[in-house]
Write a protein that holds these residues in place. Structure first.
Motif, PDB file in Angstrom:
ATOM      1  N   ARG A 240       5.731  95.020  11.888  1.00  0.00           N
ATOM      2  CA  ARG A 240       4.634  95.990  11.942  1.00  0.00           C
ATOM      3  C   ARG A 240       4.165  96.427  10.562  1.00  0.00           C
ATOM      4  O   ARG A 240       3.121  97.060  10.427  1.00  0.00           O
ATOM      5  N   THR A 243       0.302  93.124   7.045  1.00  0.00           N
ATOM      6  CA  THR A 243      -1.141  93.217   7.303  1.00  0.00           C
ATOM      7  C   THR A 243      -1.782  91.833   7.365  1.00  0.00           C
ATOM      8  O   THR A 243      -2.999  91.718   7.493  1.00  0.00           O
ATOM      9  N   ASP A 245      -2.985  88.166   8.720  1.00  0.00           N
ATOM     10  CA  ASP A 245      -3.426  87.618   9.991  1.00  0.00           C
ATOM     11  C   ASP A 245      -2.335  86.711  10.554  1.00  0.00           C
ATOM     12  O   ASP A 245      -1.413  86.299   9.837  1.00  0.00           O
ATOM     13  N   MET A 265       0.008  93.428  20.586  1.00  0.00           N
ATOM     14  CA  MET A 265      -1.105  93.610  19.655  1.00  0.00           C
ATOM     15  C   MET A 265      -2.287  94.319  20.309  1.00  0.00           C
ATOM     16  O   MET A 265      -3.015  95.075  19.649  1.00  0.00           O
ATOM     17  N   ASN A 269      -3.455  96.826  17.582  1.00  0.00           N
ATOM     18  CA  ASN A 269      -4.100  96.058  16.515  1.00  0.00           C
ATOM     19  C   ASN A 269      -5.565  96.436  16.323  1.00  0.00           C
ATOM     20  O   ASN A 269      -6.323  96.543  17.279  1.00  0.00           O
ATOM     21  N   ARG A 270      -5.941  96.608  15.077  1.00  0.00           N
ATOM     22  CA  ARG A 270      -7.333  96.866  14.730  1.00  0.00           C
ATOM     23  C   ARG A 270      -7.791  96.005  13.558  1.00  0.00           C
ATOM     24  O   ARG A 270      -8.988  95.870  13.332  1.00  0.00           O
ATOM     25  N   ARG A 272      -5.885  92.853  12.253  1.00  0.00           N
ATOM     26  CA  ARG A 272      -5.315  91.510  12.069  1.00  0.00           C
ATOM     27  C   ARG A 272      -5.936  90.518  13.049  1.00  0.00           C
ATOM     28  O   ARG A 272      -5.945  90.742  14.259  1.00  0.00           O
ATOM     29  N   TRP A 301     -10.654  90.075  17.985  1.00  0.00           N
ATOM     30  CA  TRP A 301      -9.734  89.601  16.948  1.00  0.00           C
ATOM     31  C   TRP A 301      -8.875  88.415  17.412  1.00  0.00           C
ATOM     32  O   TRP A 301      -8.140  87.830  16.631  1.00  0.00           O
TER      33      TRP A 301
END
Length: 370
Positions: A240, A243, A245, A265, A269-270, A272, A301
């Motif tokens: 976690r 950062t 991808d 995720m 997730n916002r 990656r 994403w």
């Protein structure tokens, strides 16, 4: 490489080509020294024969990575509670192991080799017992009721079960499963969902040739049946703090832990990007592609690339999934998760090495039903 590691690896080369015979001798000596131990093992020993010995050898060969070794052995100790292993059993196993090694090491087996394996096994046993003791508040295994069972292809099923007691795990981990059809025979399967409020777990299972447990889970288990679950294991979990991808490479039912990671995720997730490569022999084995595509349509994403290796009319990518991954990229700045058969994982690792992806950024777990 430490001197202990050098001695262990050097001595293993003396017996490595005789692993099957060594394993047979190991179990025979163990059951002769303590006949009651036979009741802890399944009736069919053909697959089991190499598992305990394999776990010991894996641990021995990881002595130069103390953090990883400690984590692995503690988890192994927790997991072995399901076999009702007691502290005194470790001495019996150790004595049988040393006798088998000396027998097949022959004249080249030295006192140095002997002491190295004694020291290594003492460390293994101590760490496993510590892991078991630390897990005393949990049951040795969990009883779980099968809620749903759906055949997705000729030999793949997706089933959902709910443990009778809370079972804590992380997305990406795997759990060993036992059915009433094959008592004391356990096989590891990744959980295919992130933890849920109702505690239910999904498993994706393929029935393989001689897979006693997998065949039962696919062809015999029905809603309402009870199964038993071992302790969660595995290191293929999200970092976690990262950062970077993410690239996920899944072969067949190796999609299960990947799907759990995607589900985790979706909750947080916002930032990656997540690229999923899902490969199988033919479209029938892309058993969960429709669900993946729905997720990709919902979350910007997430992208999905599907491929078949033996279905020329499939309207997508063709070839082994490791080769398909190499056509995209570059991937040097990504975190990788790889899951599938041992052959698929090895091929993907070779491809990623050729693409200069740092090994420290690749996570996978080695286990299987065959």
């Amino acid at each position: 490489m430490s001197n202990l590691s050098r001695l262990l690896k050097e001595s293993w080369t003396l017996v490595e080509e005789q692993q099957d015979k060594l394993a047979s001798h190991f179990y025979a000596r163990m059951f002769l020294n303590n006949p009651q131990l036979r009741d802890l093992f399944p009736v069919q020993m053909d697959v089991q024969r190499s598992r305990l010995l394999g776990a010991i050898v894996t641990a021995v060969q990881t002595v130069d990575d103390p953090d990883r070794l400690d984590e692995y052995l503690r988890a192994l100790g927790r997991d072995h509670r399901k076999f009702h292993v007691q502290p005194e059993h470790y001495d019996v196993v150790g004595d049988a192991l040393m006798e088998a090694l000396r027998t097949f090491g022959g004249d080249q087996w030295t006192l140095e080799f002997d002491q190295a394996w004694r020291d290594a096994y003492a460390l293994i046993a101590a760490k496993m017992m510590e892991g078991a003791d630390a897990d005393a508040d949990n049951p040795p295994y969990w009883h779980a009721e099968v809620l749903y069972h759906e055949r997705r292809s000729r030999d793949i099923a997706v089933l959902t079960c709910r443990p009778m007691q809370p079972l804590e795990y992380r997305a990406g981990q795997y759990i060993s499963v036992e059915t009433r059809y094959q008592p004391r025979l356990w096989r590891a399967y990744s959980v295919a969902n992130a933890p849920r409020k109702d505690g239910s777990l999904d498993f994706h299972v393929r029935a393989v040739g001689a897979g006693w447990v997998s065949s039962a889970l696919v062809r015999r288990v029905q809603p309402g049946d009870m199964i038993r679950l071992g302790s969660p294991m595995g290191r293929m979990t999200l970092d976690r703090r990262s950062t970077r991808d993410i690239v996920c490479v899944a072969g067949g039912t190796g999609l299960a832990p990947i799907k759990a990671l995607i589900e985790e995720m979706t909750r947080a997730n916002r930032t990656r990007w997540v690229h999923v490569f899902f490969g199988a022999r033919d479209r029938d084995d892309l058993y969960d592609l429709a669900c993946l595509n729905r997720l990709a349509a919902r979350y910007p994403w997430l992208s999905v690339v599907a491929a078949t290796s033996a279905d020329p009319d499939f309207p997508g990518e063709h070839g082994n999934i490791s080769d398909v991954v190499s056509r995209y990229g570059p991937w040097r700045d990504h975190d990788f998760f790889v899951s599938g058969s041992a052959q698929m994982v090895r091929a993907t690792m070779r491809t990623l090495a050729e693409m200069q992806v740092p090994a420290i950024r690749i996570k996978y777990d080695s286990f299987g039903d065959s």
